[in-house]
Scaffold this active site. Structure first.
Site, PDB file in Angstrom:
ATOM      1  N   HIS A  46       5.830   7.063   2.778  1.00  0.00           N
ATOM      2  CA  HIS A  46       5.329   5.942   1.984  1.00  0.00           C
ATOM      3  C   HIS A  46       3.856   5.715   2.309  1.00  0.00           C
ATOM      4  CE1 HIS A  46       6.155   4.113   5.912  1.00  0.00           C
ATOM      5  NE2 HIS A  46       5.154   3.314   5.604  1.00  0.00           N
ATOM      6  N   HIS A 133      -2.630   6.268   4.025  1.00  0.00           N
ATOM      7  CA  HIS A 133      -2.182   7.583   4.496  1.00  0.00           C
ATOM      8  C   HIS A 133      -0.658   7.636   4.431  1.00  0.00           C
ATOM      9  CE1 HIS A 133      -1.890   4.910   7.966  1.00  0.00           C
ATOM     10  NE2 HIS A 133      -0.906   5.688   8.385  1.00  0.00           N
TER      11      HIS A 133
END
Length: 191
Positions: A46, A133
């Site tokens: 995620h 990220h």
């Protein structure tokens, strides 16, 4: 009656199945080469927008209500998986991550909107600047991580790496389970 049990929550952009499978394939290849203590379960990939931490049931309900009011104003947008990087000491990184490219301007606007929305509910935004990220692995075991040649070990594929972000998810963390993150509520952008 006992005190309210706390749930560890965060708000994130989920990755679609195709991108999860693609990253999972790369993680398997990289795990044969690099010794990290923990490789992230593919279901747990995620992009975090806001870490909330321990929340009561009531706080969770307030966050859901606030996000439900926010998302109709946000339009779907495009992101892509873009390169590898690390956090921590270069020779012994804490985190190995896949980078996020594409419409980063809209991603940062979404991040600001989400953090502005939950701040009045008592959730402070992080002091450090937002670094989107996708965490792949945690805690490298040795002191010889080849950080200078990171990009040589990873090839992005434009056909697979790009996707349209259409939703946000409120996740609950279950520390001792795998996968570790359980979706509590999904919010569709623009709806």
């Amino acid at each position: 009656m006992g005190s309210n049990p706390l749930h560890r929550l965060f708000i994130a952009i989920p990755l679609p199945r195709v991108q999860k499978e693609w990253l999972s394939h790369w993680s398997r290849l990289l795990s044969e080469r690099w010794s990290f203590k923990k490789w992230v379960h593919p279901s747990d990939y995620h992009i975090t927008l806001q870490f909330l931490g321990p929340c009561t049931f009531r706080q969770g309900r307030e966050v859901k209500k606030a996000l439900k009011e926010l998302v109709p104003q946000m339009e779907p947008f495009s992101l892509r998986i873009d390169g590898l990087g690390t956090f921590g000491v270069p020779h012994r990184p804490r985190i190995l991550w896949a980078g996020v490219g594409g419409d980063r301007k809209t991603l940062h606007q979404l991040y600001s909107a989400v953090t502005d929305t939950v701040e009045p509910l008592g959730f402070q935004r992080e002091k450090r600047s937002y670094r989107p990220h996708i965490t792949l692995a945690k805690k490298y075991k040795y002191n010889d991580f080849p950080h200078e040649t990171l990009e040589e070990h990873f090839r992005t594929d434009p056909a697979v790496c790009e996707w349209t972000v259409r939703e946000l998810v409120l996740y609950e963390t279950h520390i001792y389970r795998s996968p570790m993150y359980h979706p509590l509520a999904t919010f569709r952008l623009g709806e």
